[in-house]
Enzyme design. Structure first.
Site, PDB file in Angstrom:
ATOM      1  N   ARG A   1       0.516  -0.569  -0.636  1.00  0.00           N
ATOM      2  CA  ARG A   1      -0.563  -0.154   0.087  1.00  0.00           C
ATOM      3  C   ARG A   1       1.221   1.686  -0.260  1.00  0.00           C
ATOM      4  O   ARG A   1       0.738   2.209  -0.569  1.00  0.00           O
ATOM      5  CB  ARG A   1      -1.093  -0.080   1.330  1.00  0.00           C
ATOM      6  CG  ARG A   1      -2.061   1.708   1.308  1.00  0.00           C
ATOM      7  CD  ARG A   1      -2.752   0.757   2.154  1.00  0.00           C
ATOM      8  NE  ARG A   1      -4.049   0.278   2.301  1.00  0.00           N
ATOM      9  CZ  ARG A   1      -4.802  -0.699   2.328  1.00  0.00           C
ATOM     10  NH1 ARG A   1      -4.686  -0.721   3.718  1.00  0.00           N
ATOM     11  NH2 ARG A   1      -5.181  -1.712   2.017  1.00  0.00           N
TER      12      ARG A   1
ATOM     13  N   CYS B   1       5.541   4.769 -12.999  1.00  0.00           N
ATOM     14  CA  CYS B   1       4.611   4.562 -12.133  1.00  0.00           C
ATOM     15  C   CYS B   1       3.551   3.179 -13.048  1.00  0.00           C
ATOM     16  O   CYS B   1       3.515   2.975 -12.670  1.00  0.00           O
ATOM     17  CB  CYS B   1       3.715   5.310 -11.966  1.00  0.00           C
ATOM     18  SG  CYS B   1       3.509   7.589 -12.432  1.00  0.00           S
TER      19      CYS B   1
END
Length: 140
Positions: free
Chosen positions: A37, A58
């Protein structure tokens, strides 16, 4: 941004064009296997998204089931999918990358960069006492 984010960005920069890694995989590669996370938080804070030499790509990080991010911070899931498709990443449906074809094996890259590789002792797997169940557990 912080030491954790810097490590995450370094690993993500190593994911080659046409390949993806999962949030959990990146977390394991930075030495924090239960922090998937937090890898997501780092990706959201990415100061240099894109494909350029200095960029942190990303868009190449997906969920463990191959799903692209519904809340992709840099243009939505359509933008993430478009970037991945432009690099040759294949999809099994509208929102899931074909992990069988496109998952990056970062362990090999990390092993080659490690001191073990320099000494000629590249690990070929986890230690015998490695607890996969604990490492892959869902809770933080």
């Amino acid at each position: 941004m912080g030491a954790f984010n810097d490590k995450v960005f370094e690993v993500v920069r190593r994911i080659p064009r046409g390949k993806v890694a999962t949030y959990g995989q990146v977390a394991r590669l930075v030495g924090s296997p239960r922090k998937a996370r937090f890898v997501g938080y780092a990706m959201r804070a990415n100061p240099k998204p894109g494909n350029g030499e200095a960029a942190v790509p990303c868009h190449r990080v997906v969920f463990k089931d191959g799903a692209i991010c519904e809340g992709y911070a840099f243009g939505g899931p359509e933008a993430q999918r478009s970037l991945l498709e432009a690099e040759g990443v294949s999809f099994v449906d509208e929102t899931h990358v074909d992990l069988d074809a496109c998952l990056w094996d970062g362990r090999a890259a990390e092993a080659l960069a490690s001191d073990a590789a320099n000494s000629g002792e590249v690990p070929l797997g986890p230690p015998e006492d490695f607890d996969w169940e604990a490492e892959l557990a869902e809770d933080e």
